[in-house]
Write an enzyme that holds these catalytic residues in place. Structure first.
Site, PDB file in Angstrom:
ATOM      1  N   ALA A 109       0.830  -1.199   0.000  1.00  0.00           N
ATOM      2  CA  ALA A 109       0.000   0.000   0.000  1.00  0.00           C
ATOM      3  C   ALA A 109       0.861   1.244   0.000  1.00  0.00           C
ATOM      4  CB  ALA A 109      -0.913  -0.010   1.227  1.00  0.00           C
ATOM      5  N   ASP A 110       0.595   2.151  -0.924  1.00  0.00           N
ATOM      6  CA  ASP A 110       1.275   3.446  -0.861  1.00  0.00           C
ATOM      7  C   ASP A 110       0.352   4.443  -0.166  1.00  0.00           C
ATOM      8  OD1 ASP A 110       0.733   4.285  -4.402  1.00  0.00           O
ATOM      9  OD2 ASP A 110      -0.656   4.242  -2.703  1.00  0.00           O
ATOM     10  N   SER A 111       0.761   5.703  -0.112  1.00  0.00           N
ATOM     11  CA  SER A 111      -0.010   6.659   0.694  1.00  0.00           C
ATOM     12  C   SER A 111      -1.423   6.846   0.150  1.00  0.00           C
ATOM     13  CB  SER A 111       0.713   8.004   0.771  1.00  0.00           C
ATOM     14  OG  SER A 111       0.963   8.482  -0.525  1.00  0.00           O
TER      15      SER A 111
END
Lengths: 136, 314
Positions: free
Chosen positions: A89-91
């Site tokens: 997961a990225d931001s």
């Protein structure tokens, strides 16, 4: 695919304090966060462990939302211990996940709280805490 | 177009990267890897050799081969990129040490040898599944963010924007009727806001997205170039008050690019006050597509790099 070879140190569970800080939800450690990089030990999760941990149904629902957001295959393992960053997961993903959780559970998550979530369990615990507050 | 191709032997000795001068003030160097182009197992193992045991642990903790590869390439990119720059000392990418500042922003921990002052190099990285990027500046902090142009947002964009963006930005986004265009404009705004927060390096809680506004503005004297991008505190439109010290516009320079035809990349760097000149000096930018130890291709000024916003000189 290549395995990343090279000597890797064996860490016992206690020396997990030498690991880098797990990446918080928004990717940057909160300045007031209890868990400073050198300490490890995940004291952040203590904030939510005042009473018992979240119900399994809550954890499962969180896993579902995470699985959908990150488009993970059905057979990929997601548990309470799964770290969002380790799931890829990225931001933007984590913000989307928080929004999904807010919608699913009818809660409102403050930015500070959102940042202190690094695992599925953290999210589930926070959700139940907020839901309890709603009912109080 | 300036292409430099170097074949390196995968010998037991540490492979080399071509040495380079540090960027000049007000210049950004932008390096990116396309993970799909890196397939050699031997090469990935070489990258793995560069990592600290701690980094290797973190890579191994990622779920699945693709994520491990991405995490590995990210660390390899940072280490090899910094090691390129000719500074007072010889940099071995393997021996670089990193730490986080008190807010969690990664930085190099220079080994202080012979009281030589540490190089004034700043960096920031960003990755998506299909691109990993590292920006480098001197003297001033930098923040970058990359996103796939075609990224699908799962939530309703208006709801998303209302939740996280400033009122001015929400107004702009909701005025766009074409959902695809709206999505792309959303992503552009997102990357710019991320880049700004990362450049500030104080963590997201210090500067929640809602508390500042990104604005594209036309600059009268340069109407053949893409418009400038500015950031201001609060939600109002900016008034051109270049002497106002509270106006963040003056401190930060923003640029938005389309890279490799597939990604938006936002770059934010602090303006170097020691460099004189007009208020809106262009950001000098050089962009390389790289496979460390194998190939560096300078793509500035080609189709691989399109300026979408900001005053940029490639």
């Amino acid at each position: 695919m290549a395995s990343t070879t090279g000597a890797s140190l064996k860490f016992t569970s206690l020396s997990s304090s030498f690991k880098q800080t797990p990446v918080p939800l928004r990717g940057v450690a909160h300045v007031n966060s209890v868990s400073f990089p050198s300490l490890g030990m995940r004291p952040r999760s203590l904030r939510f462990r005042v009473s018992c941990a979240a119900k399994p149904e809550t954890v499962n629902k969180v896993c579902e939302i995470v699985r959908k957001q990150l488009a993970l295959p059905d057979d990929s393992s997601i548990t309470g211990e799964s770290k969002f960053s380790a799931l890829g997961a990225d931001s933007l993903d984590t913000v989307e996940i928080v929004m999904g959780l807010e919608e699913e559970f009818g809660i409102s998550v403050e930015e500070e709280s959102a940042q202190s979530i690094s695992t599925v369990q953290d999210a589930a615990d926070l959700i139940e805490k907020l839901m309890d507050k709603n009912c109080a | 177009m300036n292409i430099r191709c170097f074949q390196r032997n995968f010998s037991a000795a540490l492979p080399h990267v071509v040495p380079l001068q540090l960027p000049s003030p007000m210049e950004t160097h932008f390096w990116y890897i396309l993970p799909d182009e890196v397939k050699s197992v031997a090469l990935l193992n070489q990258y793995s050799e560069l990592l600290s045991p701690c980094e290797r642990e973190n890579v191994n903790r990622m779920g699945g081969d693709q994520l491990k590869k991405r995490a590995l390439l990210a660390r390899a990119l940072v280490r090899t990129t910094i090691a390129r720059y000719q500074m007072n000392c010889d940099i071995n990418p393997r021996s670089l040490k990193f730490r986080k500042n008190i807010y969690g922003k990664p930085e190099v921990e220079w080994q202080n040898e012979d009281n030589v002052s540490p190089p004034p190099l700043h960096f920031n990285i960003s990755h998506t599944s299909s691109m990993i990027a590292c920006g480098v500046t001197v003297n001033v902090p930098i923040g970058i963010d990359v996103e796939e142009k075609q990224r699908k947002i799962k939530n309703n964009i208006t709801a998303f924007a209302q939740r996280y963006f400033s009122p001015y930005e929400v107004k702009l986004l909701t005025a766009i009727s074409d959902p695809e265009v709206q999505c792309q404009e959303f992503i552009k705004l997102w990357t710019l806001k991320e880049a700004y927060v990362k450049a500030l390096g104080k963590g997201f809680s210090a500067v929640p997205f809602k508390t500042f506004t990104i604005q594209f503005r036309a600059t009268a004297t340069r109407n053949l170039h893409p418009p400038g991008i500015s950031v201001s505190e609060g939600s109002e439109e900016i008034v051109e008050s270049s002497n106002d010290p509270t106006n963040l516009t003056n401190n930060w320079q923003l640029a938005l690019l389309e890279v490799a035809g597939s990604h938006y990349a936002a770059i934010c760097m602090e303006k170097d006050k020691t460099v004189g000149g007009e208020a809106n000096m262009p950001m000098k930018l050089t962009v390389w597509k790289t496979i460390p130890f194998v190939e560096d291709v300078c793509v500035s000024g080609t189709d691989a790099v399109l300026a979408l916003g900001g005053i940029i000189e490639q």
